[in-house]
Design a protein around this motif. Sequence first.
Motif, PDB file in Angstrom:
ATOM      1  N   SER A  86       1.428  -1.146  -0.280  1.00 36.60           N
ATOM      2  CA  SER A  86       0.388   0.211  -0.361  1.00 36.60           C
ATOM      3  C   SER A  86       0.584   1.468   0.321  1.00 36.60           C
ATOM      4  CB  SER A  86      -0.821  -0.048   1.271  1.00 36.60           C
ATOM      5  OG  SER A  86       0.024  -0.423   2.495  1.00 36.60           O
ATOM      6  N   PRO A  87       0.200   2.534  -0.341  1.00 37.36           N
ATOM      7  CA  PRO A  87       1.509   3.506  -0.145  1.00 37.36           C
ATOM      8  C   PRO A  87       1.899   3.537   0.873  1.00 37.36           C
ATOM      9  CG  PRO A  87      -0.952   4.116  -1.170  1.00 37.36           C
ATOM     10  CD  PRO A  87      -0.725   2.740  -0.949  1.00 37.36           C
ATOM     11  N   ASN A  88       0.974   3.049   2.099  1.00 36.26           N
ATOM     12  CA  ASN A  88       1.848   3.691   3.574  1.00 36.26           C
ATOM     13  C   ASN A  88       2.762   2.407   3.793  1.00 36.26           C
ATOM     14  OD1 ASN A  88      -0.757   2.176   4.355  1.00 36.26           O
ATOM     15  ND2 ASN A  88      -0.731   3.327   5.641  1.00 36.26           N
ATOM     16  N   GLY A  89       3.161   1.379   2.843  1.00 36.96           N
ATOM     17  CA  GLY A  89       3.771   0.432   3.353  1.00 36.96           C
ATOM     18  C   GLY A  89       3.532  -0.539   3.654  1.00 36.96           C
ATOM     19  N   LYS A  90       1.848  -0.816   3.531  1.00 37.19           N
ATOM     20  CA  LYS A  90       1.556  -1.601   4.428  1.00 37.19           C
ATOM     21  C   LYS A  90       1.855  -3.381   3.630  1.00 37.19           C
ATOM     22  CE  LYS A  90       0.550  -1.276   8.175  1.00 37.19           C
ATOM     23  NZ  LYS A  90       0.203   0.068   8.334  1.00 37.19           N
ATOM     24  N   ARG A  91       1.767  -4.262   3.566  1.00 35.20           N
ATOM     25  CA  ARG A  91       1.992  -5.591   2.588  1.00 35.20           C
ATOM     26  C   ARG A  91       1.346  -6.601   2.837  1.00 35.20           C
ATOM     27  NH1 ARG A  91       7.384  -7.743   0.013  1.00 35.20           N
ATOM     28  NH2 ARG A  91       7.515  -5.433   0.014  1.00 35.20           N
ATOM     29  N   VAL A  92       1.141  -7.284   1.578  1.00 42.32           N
ATOM     30  CA  VAL A  92      -0.445  -8.388   1.688  1.00 42.32           C
ATOM     31  C   VAL A  92       0.631  -8.885   0.595  1.00 42.32           C
ATOM     32  CG1 VAL A  92      -2.125  -7.382   0.598  1.00 42.32           C
ATOM     33  CG2 VAL A  92      -2.263  -9.537   2.610  1.00 42.32           C
ATOM     34  N   THR A  93       0.699 -10.468   0.762  1.00 45.40           N
ATOM     35  CA  THR A  93       0.362 -12.007   0.538  1.00 45.40           C
ATOM     36  C   THR A  93       0.222 -12.909  -0.394  1.00 45.40           C
ATOM     37  OG1 THR A  93       2.727 -11.567  -0.062  1.00 45.40           O
ATOM     38  CG2 THR A  93       2.197 -13.600  -0.681  1.00 45.40           C
ATOM     39  N   VAL A  94      -1.083 -12.601  -1.389  1.00 46.77           N
ATOM     40  CA  VAL A  94      -1.791 -13.703  -1.494  1.00 46.77           C
ATOM     41  C   VAL A  94      -2.021 -14.633  -2.273  1.00 46.77           C
ATOM     42  CG1 VAL A  94      -3.437 -12.224  -0.023  1.00 46.77           C
ATOM     43  CG2 VAL A  94      -3.358 -12.218  -2.648  1.00 46.77           C
ATOM     44  N   PRO A  95      -2.202 -16.134  -2.348  1.00 48.57           N
ATOM     45  CA  PRO A  95      -2.055 -17.248  -3.613  1.00 48.57           C
ATOM     46  C   PRO A  95      -2.838 -16.259  -4.498  1.00 48.57           C
ATOM     47  CG  PRO A  95      -2.800 -17.803  -1.826  1.00 48.57           C
ATOM     48  CD  PRO A  95      -2.940 -16.776  -0.903  1.00 48.57           C
ATOM     49  N   PHE A  96      -2.748 -16.186  -5.980  1.00 47.18           N
ATOM     50  CA  PHE A  96      -3.384 -17.138  -6.460  1.00 47.18           C
ATOM     51  C   PHE A  96      -4.073 -18.101  -7.441  1.00 47.18           C
ATOM     52  CE2 PHE A  96      -0.306 -13.014  -9.375  1.00 47.18           C
ATOM     53  CZ  PHE A  96      -2.087 -12.717  -9.473  1.00 47.18           C
ATOM     54  N   PRO A  97      -4.831 -17.886  -8.167  1.00 46.91           N
ATOM     55  CA  PRO A  97      -5.924 -19.539  -8.184  1.00 46.91           C
ATOM     56  C   PRO A  97      -4.998 -20.435  -9.870  1.00 46.91           C
ATOM     57  CG  PRO A  97      -6.872 -17.834  -8.833  1.00 46.91           C
ATOM     58  CD  PRO A  97      -6.031 -17.084  -8.263  1.00 46.91           C
ATOM     59  N   PRO A  98      -4.321 -21.354  -9.488  1.00 50.43           N
ATOM     60  CA  PRO A  98      -3.518 -21.465  -9.901  1.00 50.43           C
ATOM     61  C   PRO A  98      -4.552 -22.179 -11.516  1.00 50.43           C
ATOM     62  CG  PRO A  98      -3.912 -23.751  -8.318  1.00 50.43           C
ATOM     63  CD  PRO A  98      -4.792 -22.492  -8.481  1.00 50.43           C
ATOM     64  N   ALA A  99      -3.858 -21.819 -12.419  1.00 53.33           N
ATOM     65  CA  ALA A  99      -3.942 -21.575 -14.136  1.00 53.33           C
ATOM     66  C   ALA A  99      -4.325 -23.173 -14.764  1.00 53.33           C
ATOM     67  CB  ALA A  99      -3.020 -21.364 -15.087  1.00 53.33           C
ATOM     68  N   LYS A 100      -5.216 -23.412 -14.807  1.00 51.62           N
ATOM     69  CA  LYS A 100      -6.613 -24.962 -15.624  1.00 51.62           C
ATOM     70  C   LYS A 100      -5.147 -25.804 -15.969  1.00 51.62           C
ATOM     71  CE  LYS A 100     -10.764 -25.923 -18.160  1.00 51.62           C
ATOM     72  NZ  LYS A 100     -10.759 -25.926 -19.281  1.00 51.62           N
TER      73      LYS A 100
END
Length: 421
Positions: A86-100
Amino acid sequence: MDSAQQSEKLYDAIVVGAGPGGSASALFLANAGKSVLVLEKSRFPREKVCGDAFSGKSIGVMRDLGLLSQIEKHSFGIVRCVTMISPNGKRVTVPFPPAKGMEFAGYTIARIDTDNIFFQEVLRHRNITVLQNFQVQSVLKNGLGAAIGVEGASTAGAREKQSFKARIVVGADGAASAVSRSLGLPNSPLAHVYSAVRGYWKGVSGLSDSIELYFIDGVLPGYLWIFPMGNGMANVGLGILSSDLQKGGRHPAAVLTDAIANHPAIKDRFASAQQVGKIGGWSIPNGSFKKQNLGEGWVLVGDAASLVDPFSGEGVGNALASGKFAAHAIISALEKDKDANPIPSSLLQDYPKNVDVYLRPEMANSYKLQRLSRFRFLLNLFIGKAATKPAARQMVIDMLASSDAKKKVESPLFYLKLLLP
Ligand SMILES: Cc1cc2nc3c(=O)[nH]c(=O)nc-3n(C[C@H](O)[C@H](O)[C@H](O)COP(=O)(O)OP(=O)(O)OC[C@H]3O[C@@H](n4cnc5c(N)ncnc54)[C@H](O)[C@@H]3O)c2cc1C
């Protein structure tokens, strides 16, 4: 066939541009037995300024064409997650759904390689004639204004004009499409275009299987990206809305080099990094602008039709998908009237229909996200909550997995859930 014979022949289709959109159109047409002339102004393998992210949609069309295994012959990265800062430096990592059919979401692979995988198949195909170093300048029209072919000239050697005829012209010549211009179509308005730049760096610390999107001031609603290329290199770039630049915004390349040198969340990553090659730039015409994509004797696909996702800036998947839809519409038009010349728009309605059904809803939802991303406080709230609150994190995961979930940003409940502790 010499160039005089090529000029005489009536092709089923002329495809202008051999990027993903043009190559996909040509291959689907040729696989159905249609005769295709591909005209490309550069010579392959050629570079294309891009973030090099190759997502599930692109993987699907590459698989349809039987070319997916060729990725393994090149250097590539595997993408499993996305990290948002985010602009104030918060960070989140989330998994992407796998491709078919895959265990991961997508690849990062240089466009000089991906585009060449498609193009080499175009070159090999017996139903396709290819002219490289040939720049199309204008569309030829009959007395009723329908497209009947194109005219252009070689970019190497003899530069006299040459023209070619076909039942249909497929404009796949990218963001600065000469086909679109010659047809008198408007450019995508600046509020619907990103001016984007990218370069390569080696030695960026902390690279993983996550693509990283930094929402930083001066770039919103766009973002700065760091995409790991899997070989120790990173593709780093950013996109700024062209309308913001017109209002006096700084040049994207200046914003990028400044962020790498000085941004508190970014600069340490580049402490031991070296830039490889130059920073390149190009336009990204977004699908938030609904551009006319067919007429009498012509269709436009990919960037020429302004079909890039307005939030992610991803356009290869939609270029490939629109190329496939256009080819299928042309094949079915010729089944209805094998002698059609030029092919009338009334026989090509499947093309805009498929774009509207399969591509536009996602682009419309992404446009909603793009407009929200202009507000730094919302990004701070959203990413900050997702970093600490499982329910908000799940909302992000759902939004990545389903286009429909992106619609929730319209609902007051969405904001209420975010605001709740
Ligand atoms: C900086 C940046 C980063 C991006 N990052 C991503 C990303 O990570 N993932 C993603 O999916 N998308 C990304 N995109 C968007 C993506 O690059 C485009 O959407 C995609 O290339 C569109 O494919 P296309 O086939 O329509 O056009 P193009 O790939 O532009 O191909 C057009 C072809 O036409 C040829 N041509 C042009 N004019 C003529 C002419 N007059 N005569 C003959 N030939 C001509 C060109 O040489 C070219 O080969 C990015 C774009 C930019 C600028």
